[in-house]
Design a protein around this motif. Structure first.
Motif, PDB file in Angstrom:
ATOM      1  N   GLU A  12       0.815  -1.216   0.000  1.00  0.00           N
ATOM      2  CA  GLU A  12       0.000   0.000   0.000  1.00  0.00           C
ATOM      3  C   GLU A  12       0.848   1.265   0.000  1.00  0.00           C
ATOM      4  N   ALA A  13       1.939   1.287   0.750  1.00  0.00           N
ATOM      5  CA  ALA A  13       2.794   2.480   0.801  1.00  0.00           C
ATOM      6  C   ALA A  13       3.350   2.804  -0.587  1.00  0.00           C
ATOM      7  N   ASN A  14       3.747   1.775  -1.329  1.00  0.00           N
ATOM      8  CA  ASN A  14       4.238   1.993  -2.697  1.00  0.00           C
ATOM      9  C   ASN A  14       3.133   2.548  -3.589  1.00  0.00           C
ATOM     10  N   ARG A  15       1.935   1.980  -3.475  1.00  0.00           N
ATOM     11  CA  ARG A  15       0.810   2.451  -4.301  1.00  0.00           C
ATOM     12  C   ARG A  15       0.528   3.926  -4.045  1.00  0.00           C
ATOM     13  N   VAL A  16       0.488   4.295  -2.774  1.00  0.00           N
ATOM     14  CA  VAL A  16       0.180   5.681  -2.407  1.00  0.00           C
ATOM     15  C   VAL A  16       1.274   6.622  -2.919  1.00  0.00           C
ATOM     16  N   GLN A  46     -12.591  -0.507 -17.838  1.00  0.00           N
ATOM     17  CA  GLN A  46     -11.932   0.681 -17.286  1.00  0.00           C
ATOM     18  C   GLN A  46     -10.937   1.196 -18.329  1.00  0.00           C
ATOM     19  N   SER A  47     -10.983   2.466 -18.644  1.00  0.00           N
ATOM     20  CA  SER A  47     -10.087   3.059 -19.628  1.00  0.00           C
ATOM     21  C   SER A  47      -8.687   3.190 -19.029  1.00  0.00           C
ATOM     22  N   VAL A  48      -7.749   2.401 -19.546  1.00  0.00           N
ATOM     23  CA  VAL A  48      -6.381   2.396 -19.037  1.00  0.00           C
ATOM     24  C   VAL A  48      -5.427   2.552 -20.214  1.00  0.00           C
ATOM     25  N   ASP A  49      -4.531   3.522 -20.109  1.00  0.00           N
ATOM     26  CA  ASP A  49      -3.524   3.728 -21.140  1.00  0.00           C
ATOM     27  C   ASP A  49      -2.235   2.989 -20.813  1.00  0.00           C
ATOM     28  N   LEU A  50      -1.954   2.847 -19.509  1.00  0.00           N
ATOM     29  CA  LEU A  50      -0.711   2.203 -19.098  1.00  0.00           C
ATOM     30  C   LEU A  50      -0.921   1.504 -17.759  1.00  0.00           C
ATOM     31  N   VAL A  51      -0.309   0.338 -17.635  1.00  0.00           N
ATOM     32  CA  VAL A  51      -0.307  -0.395 -16.362  1.00  0.00           C
ATOM     33  C   VAL A  51       1.113  -0.340 -15.820  1.00  0.00           C
ATOM     34  N   LEU A  52       1.249   0.101 -14.591  1.00  0.00           N
ATOM     35  CA  LEU A  52       2.525   0.097 -13.877  1.00  0.00           C
ATOM     36  C   LEU A  52       2.378  -0.957 -12.799  1.00  0.00           C
ATOM     37  N   THR A  53       3.066  -2.086 -12.975  1.00  0.00           N
ATOM     38  CA  THR A  53       2.845  -3.214 -12.068  1.00  0.00           C
ATOM     39  C   THR A  53       4.122  -3.701 -11.406  1.00  0.00           C
ATOM     40  N   ASP A  54       3.956  -4.116 -10.164  1.00  0.00           N
ATOM     41  CA  ASP A  54       5.035  -4.773  -9.446  1.00  0.00           C
ATOM     42  C   ASP A  54       5.205  -6.159 -10.048  1.00  0.00           C
ATOM     43  N   LEU A  55       6.393  -6.700  -9.957  1.00  0.00           N
ATOM     44  CA  LEU A  55       6.653  -8.032 -10.505  1.00  0.00           C
ATOM     45  C   LEU A  55       6.172  -9.119  -9.548  1.00  0.00           C
ATOM     46  N   MET A  81       7.859  -3.156 -12.557  1.00  0.00           N
ATOM     47  CA  MET A  81       8.825  -2.669 -11.572  1.00  0.00           C
ATOM     48  C   MET A  81       9.089  -3.750 -10.532  1.00  0.00           C
ATOM     49  N   THR A  82      10.320  -3.777 -10.029  1.00  0.00           N
ATOM     50  CA  THR A  82      10.652  -4.778  -9.021  1.00  0.00           C
ATOM     51  C   THR A  82      11.881  -4.384  -8.224  1.00  0.00           C
ATOM     52  N   ALA A  83      11.948  -4.900  -7.027  1.00  0.00           N
ATOM     53  CA  ALA A  83      13.140  -4.750  -6.203  1.00  0.00           C
ATOM     54  C   ALA A  83      14.065  -5.948  -6.408  1.00  0.00           C
ATOM     55  N   TYR A  84      13.565  -6.941  -7.149  1.00  0.00           N
ATOM     56  CA  TYR A  84      14.310  -8.188  -7.323  1.00  0.00           C
ATOM     57  C   TYR A  84      14.702  -8.376  -8.781  1.00  0.00           C
ATOM     58  N   GLY A  85      15.200  -7.335  -9.408  1.00  0.00           N
ATOM     59  CA  GLY A  85      15.487  -7.380 -10.834  1.00  0.00           C
ATOM     60  C   GLY A  85      16.681  -8.239 -11.173  1.00  0.00           C
ATOM     61  N   VAL A 102      11.666  -1.450 -14.645  1.00  0.00           N
ATOM     62  CA  VAL A 102      12.371  -0.506 -13.774  1.00  0.00           C
ATOM     63  C   VAL A 102      12.606  -1.122 -12.399  1.00  0.00           C
ATOM     64  N   SER A 103      13.747  -0.781 -11.826  1.00  0.00           N
ATOM     65  CA  SER A 103      14.129  -1.340 -10.528  1.00  0.00           C
ATOM     66  C   SER A 103      13.753  -0.403  -9.393  1.00  0.00           C
ATOM     67  N   LYS A 104      13.317  -1.017  -8.299  1.00  0.00           N
ATOM     68  CA  LYS A 104      13.050  -0.277  -7.062  1.00  0.00           C
ATOM     69  C   LYS A 104      14.357  -0.193  -6.289  1.00  0.00           C
ATOM     70  N   PRO A 105      14.600   0.826  -5.512  1.00  0.00           N
ATOM     71  CA  PRO A 105      13.727   1.974  -5.328  1.00  0.00           C
ATOM     72  C   PRO A 105      13.677   2.822  -6.602  1.00  0.00           C
ATOM     73  N   LEU A 106      12.472   3.285  -6.906  1.00  0.00           N
ATOM     74  CA  LEU A 106      12.253   4.046  -8.131  1.00  0.00           C
ATOM     75  C   LEU A 106      12.759   5.473  -7.977  1.00  0.00           C
ATOM     76  N   LYS A 107      13.309   5.972  -9.066  1.00  0.00           N
ATOM     77  CA  LYS A 107      13.707   7.376  -9.118  1.00  0.00           C
ATOM     78  C   LYS A 107      12.595   8.123  -9.842  1.00  0.00           C
ATOM     79  N   ARG A 108      12.064   9.167  -9.224  1.00  0.00           N
ATOM     80  CA  ARG A 108      10.903   9.883  -9.745  1.00  0.00           C
ATOM     81  C   ARG A 108      11.079  10.301 -11.196  1.00  0.00           C
TER      82      ARG A 108
END
Length: 136
Positions: A12-16, A46-55, A81-85, A102-108
């Motif tokens: 949840e913290a990542n989502r927020v 649901q109209s979605v242009d892009l999915v940003l998903t954790d691995l 995205m993942t911390a275990y790339g 993309v690898s976590k921690p993410l850079k904005r």
């Protein structure tokens, strides 16, 4: 027009945090805490242009979500995205049609640039498709 991004992460913290970053960048953001909820949103139109998903998520991995989302909408862009790339995982994601990995921690800045480019690609693909239909 604001682009719609579906953020999928079981943390949840990542989502927020991601939602806050993406809203500030001018996107309309909604989220799901797992792949099944994300697929429900996509299948309900649901109209979605892009999915940003954790691995790594319980039940349905980001790669499984990528495959399923592409069945519902072949033109949707997916960023994993993942911390275990690992190189192998990144290659698998790209082979399955992910725009990027993309690898976590993410850079904005890195994240928002990646998303912007993925959405530009989607816009060009859809415009190309419309033009081809007009020519036919």
């Amino acid at each position: 027009m604001k682009k719609n991004i579906l953020v999928v992460d079981d943390d949840e913290a990542n989502r927020v945090t991601l939602e806050r970053i993406l809203r500030r960048a001018g996107y309309h953001v909604f989220h799901a805490e797992n792949g099944r909820d994300a697929m429900d949103a996509l299948q309900q139109g649901q109209s979605v242009d892009l999915v940003l998903t954790d691995l790594k998520m319980p039940g349905m991995s980001g790669i499984d979500l990528l495959k399923a989302a592409r069945v519902v909408d072949p033109d949707i862009e997916v960023v994993v995205m993942t911390a275990y790339g690992t190189v192998e995982t990144a290659v698998e994601a790209m082979k399955e049609g992910a725009y990027d990995f993309v690898s976590k921690p993410l850079k904005r800045l890195e994240l928002t640039t990646c998303i912007q480019k993925a959405l530009e690609k989607r816009s060009l693909m859809l415009e190309n498709k419309r033009l081809r239909e007009r020519l036919a």
